[in-house]
Design a protein around this motif. Structure first.
Motif, PDB file in Angstrom:
ATOM      1  N   MET A 122       0.825  -1.206   0.000  1.00 26.11           N
ATOM      2  CA  MET A 122       0.000   0.000   0.000  1.00 26.11           C
ATOM      3  C   MET A 122       0.859   1.255   0.000  1.00 26.11           C
ATOM      4  N   LEU A 123       1.986   1.219   0.716  1.00 18.07           N
ATOM      5  CA  LEU A 123       2.880   2.375   0.723  1.00 18.07           C
ATOM      6  C   LEU A 123       3.464   2.624  -0.665  1.00 18.07           C
ATOM      7  N   VAL A 124       3.841   1.545  -1.342  1.00 15.66           N
ATOM      8  CA  VAL A 124       4.369   1.695  -2.700  1.00 15.66           C
ATOM      9  C   VAL A 124       3.307   2.263  -3.626  1.00 15.66           C
ATOM     10  N   ALA A 125       2.077   1.775  -3.489  1.00 15.79           N
ATOM     11  CA  ALA A 125       0.993   2.293  -4.337  1.00 15.79           C
ATOM     12  C   ALA A 125       0.742   3.775  -4.060  1.00 15.79           C
ATOM     13  N   GLN A 126       0.757   4.164  -2.796  1.00 14.43           N
ATOM     14  CA  GLN A 126       0.566   5.575  -2.465  1.00 14.43           C
ATOM     15  C   GLN A 126       1.711   6.428  -3.002  1.00 14.43           C
ATOM     16  N   LEU A 127       2.933   5.902  -2.941  1.00 14.50           N
ATOM     17  CA  LEU A 127       4.075   6.644  -3.471  1.00 14.50           C
ATOM     18  C   LEU A 127       3.942   6.850  -4.975  1.00 14.50           C
ATOM     19  N   LEU A 128       3.502   5.829  -5.674  1.00 11.24           N
ATOM     20  CA  LEU A 128       3.308   5.969  -7.121  1.00 11.24           C
ATOM     21  C   LEU A 128       2.214   6.988  -7.436  1.00 11.24           C
ATOM     22  N   LEU A 129       1.161   6.992  -6.645  1.00  8.25           N
ATOM     23  CA  LEU A 129       0.113   7.997  -6.850  1.00  8.25           C
ATOM     24  C   LEU A 129       0.646   9.411  -6.637  1.00  8.25           C
ATOM     25  N   CYS A 130       1.465   9.569  -5.605  1.00  5.58           N
ATOM     26  CA  CYS A 130       2.034  10.901  -5.348  1.00  5.58           C
ATOM     27  C   CYS A 130       2.949  11.341  -6.481  1.00  5.58           C
ATOM     28  N   VAL A 131       3.776  10.412  -6.977  1.00  5.36           N
ATOM     29  CA  VAL A 131       4.674  10.752  -8.089  1.00  5.36           C
ATOM     30  C   VAL A 131       3.865  11.123  -9.326  1.00  5.36           C
ATOM     31  N   GLY A 132       2.813  10.365  -9.610  1.00  2.36           N
ATOM     32  CA  GLY A 132       1.984  10.691 -10.760  1.00  2.36           C
ATOM     33  C   GLY A 132       1.295  12.034 -10.621  1.00  2.36           C
ATOM     34  N   PHE A 133       0.833  12.347  -9.403  1.00  2.00           N
ATOM     35  CA  PHE A 133       0.178  13.635  -9.185  1.00  2.00           C
ATOM     36  C   PHE A 133       1.173  14.792  -9.335  1.00  2.00           C
ATOM     37  N   LEU A 134       2.415  14.594  -8.839  1.00  4.15           N
ATOM     38  CA  LEU A 134       3.433  15.647  -8.998  1.00  4.15           C
ATOM     39  C   LEU A 134       3.780  15.861 -10.464  1.00  4.15           C
ATOM     40  N   PHE A 171       1.790  15.360 -12.924  1.00  3.81           N
ATOM     41  CA  PHE A 171       0.642  16.052 -13.504  1.00  3.81           C
ATOM     42  C   PHE A 171       0.691  17.552 -13.213  1.00  3.81           C
ATOM     43  N   LEU A 172       1.182  17.926 -12.008  1.00  2.00           N
ATOM     44  CA  LEU A 172       1.236  19.332 -11.651  1.00  2.00           C
ATOM     45  C   LEU A 172       2.345  20.085 -12.385  1.00  2.00           C
ATOM     46  N   ILE A 173       3.512  19.445 -12.524  1.00  3.71           N
ATOM     47  CA  ILE A 173       4.653  20.156 -13.109  1.00  3.71           C
ATOM     48  C   ILE A 173       4.728  20.013 -14.622  1.00  3.71           C
ATOM     49  N   PHE A 174       3.882  19.169 -15.224  1.00  2.00           N
ATOM     50  CA  PHE A 174       3.979  18.989 -16.667  1.00  2.00           C
ATOM     51  C   PHE A 174       3.680  20.266 -17.446  1.00  2.00           C
ATOM     52  N   PRO A 175       2.678  21.086 -17.096  1.00  2.00           N
ATOM     53  CA  PRO A 175       2.448  22.324 -17.876  1.00  2.00           C
ATOM     54  C   PRO A 175       3.638  23.267 -17.857  1.00  2.00           C
ATOM     55  N   ALA A 176       4.294  23.393 -16.685  1.00  2.00           N
ATOM     56  CA  ALA A 176       5.454  24.275 -16.620  1.00  2.00           C
ATOM     57  C   ALA A 176       6.610  23.749 -17.461  1.00  2.00           C
ATOM     58  N   ILE A 177       6.857  22.451 -17.400  1.00  2.00           N
ATOM     59  CA  ILE A 177       7.946  21.851 -18.196  1.00  2.00           C
ATOM     60  C   ILE A 177       7.619  21.969 -19.673  1.00  2.00           C
ATOM     61  N   ALA A 178       6.383  21.770 -20.057  1.00  2.00           N
ATOM     62  CA  ALA A 178       5.985  21.876 -21.459  1.00  2.00           C
ATOM     63  C   ALA A 178       6.140  23.303 -21.964  1.00  2.00           C
ATOM     64  N   ARG A 179       5.844  24.312 -21.124  1.00  2.00           N
ATOM     65  CA  ARG A 179       5.997  25.695 -21.540  1.00  2.00           C
ATOM     66  C   ARG A 179       7.470  26.074 -21.687  1.00  2.00           C
ATOM     67  N   VAL A 180       8.316  25.539 -20.786  1.00  2.00           N
ATOM     68  CA  VAL A 180       9.753  25.857 -20.886  1.00  2.00           C
ATOM     69  C   VAL A 180      10.362  25.207 -22.118  1.00  2.00           C
ATOM     70  N   LEU A 181       9.993  23.960 -22.353  1.00  2.00           N
ATOM     71  CA  LEU A 181      10.568  23.255 -23.494  1.00  2.00           C
ATOM     72  C   LEU A 181       9.875  23.601 -24.814  1.00  2.00           C
TER      73      LEU A 181
END
Length: 306
Positions: free
Chosen positions: A280-292, A294-304
């Motif tokens: 369950m901890l591994v699953a929660q960690l993967l969810l957190c990584v995916g959510f992060l 998702f949050l930083i993808f627009p900024a990275i896409a705008r820079v690149l």
């Protein structure tokens, strides 16, 4: 797709030619060999006829068991036996050898044909080469042959765990009957008749068979432990054989073994719970990584400039 069909047709024709040559090149049989082959075929016919009279596996298909019996006879003729561990798992699950072999054959054939059905349209359009489905067919057939064994192993682990749980309660009941003044055989028989669960039924049937055959109950428990590959039953049979004449020692030994089984079962349950918590901890960690991401993808896409 056309090349795959040609290869399959060539393989079938080659197998037919090989079988015809083998039949034509067979040497004449001697009298003892012919008699032994006749006895083998007679025993095979009796075994197939007895499949319908066997009431231990009523939920299994008769056609599947007949198919498995033919496969088993072919393996026996070539000296191929199932591993002892697999035989113990089948006995624990309650699946006959014939049904298991039939499941392996059917699963192998289905997984062998599945890639052709799934990738046939893509191959016909020219997206894939015709050799890829052929390799997938071979790989799928091998995986299909192993799939029933994996399923049986998983079910056997669950049943073995449940059997240990029932065995600890059974030992407590035997100790209580011994404290009430019963002898060891009577205490074992009385304790086994308290429930109709599959584990208690196996113990009761073994004890009744031992009584009819004139053997001791601990020998029956040891034989059941060997059949199901359960170390606790073998240890129990050895302990009962050593202290069967002394009722007080039997009670103390059974009580100690019941406590040991419960502690072991508790430790196993805690270990499984800890493993699930880590999952369950591994699953929660993967969810957190995916959510992060998702949050930083627009900024990275705008820079690149994507």
């Amino acid at each position: 797709m056309t090349l795959t069909i040609v290869l399959l047709a060539g393989g079938v024709c080659g197998a037919g030619v090989l079988l015809a040559v083998r039949l034509l090149m067979q040497a004449p049989l001697s009298g003892p060999v012919a008699l032994a082959r006749f006895d083998s075929r007679l025993a095979r016919g009796r075994r197939e006829a007895g499949l319908t009279a066997d009431r231990r596996h009523q939920d299994e298909s008769t056609r599947m068991r007949r198919l498995g019996a033919r496969v088993g006879d072919t393996l026996d003729d070539r000296g191929v036996l199932l591993p002892p561990k697999l035989q113990a798992q089948l006995a624990l699950v309650g699946t006959s050898r014939e049904a298991f072999l039939a499941q392996c054959v059917v699963s192998g054939l289905v997984c062998f044909v599945a890639p052709v059905i799934a990738l046939g349209p893509i191959t016909a359009l020219g997206i894939l080469t015709p050799t890829i489905p052929l390799w997938l067919m071979v790989l799928g057939g091998l995986l299909g042959l192993l799939l029933p064994a994996v399923q049986v192993a998983g079910k056997a682990d669950d049943r073995r765990r449940g059997f240990r749980h029932v065995l600890s309660s059974f030992l407590d009941l035997v100790a209580m009957n011994l404290a009430g003044g019963r002898g060891v055989p009577e205490a074992l028989q009385t304790a086994s008749s308290i429930s109709d669960g599959w584990a208690m039924v196996r113990i009761r049937d073994s004890l009744q068979a031992a009584r009819l055959q004139g053997s001791t109950p601990w020998e029956a428990l040891g034989a059941l432990g060997d059949e199901l590959d359960i170390d606790e039953l073998r240890d129990l049979a050895a302990a009962l054989a050593l202290v069967a004449e002394d009722g007080a020692k039997v009670r103390d030994s059974l009580t100690a073994r019941a406590d040991s089984l419960r502690r072991k079962e508790l430790a196993d349950a805690e270990g499984r719970a800890a493993a699930r918590s880590q999952s369950m901890l591994v699953a929660q960690l993967l969810l957190c990584v995916g959510f992060l991401l998702f949050l930083i993808f627009p900024a990275i896409a705008r820079v690149l400039g994507i």
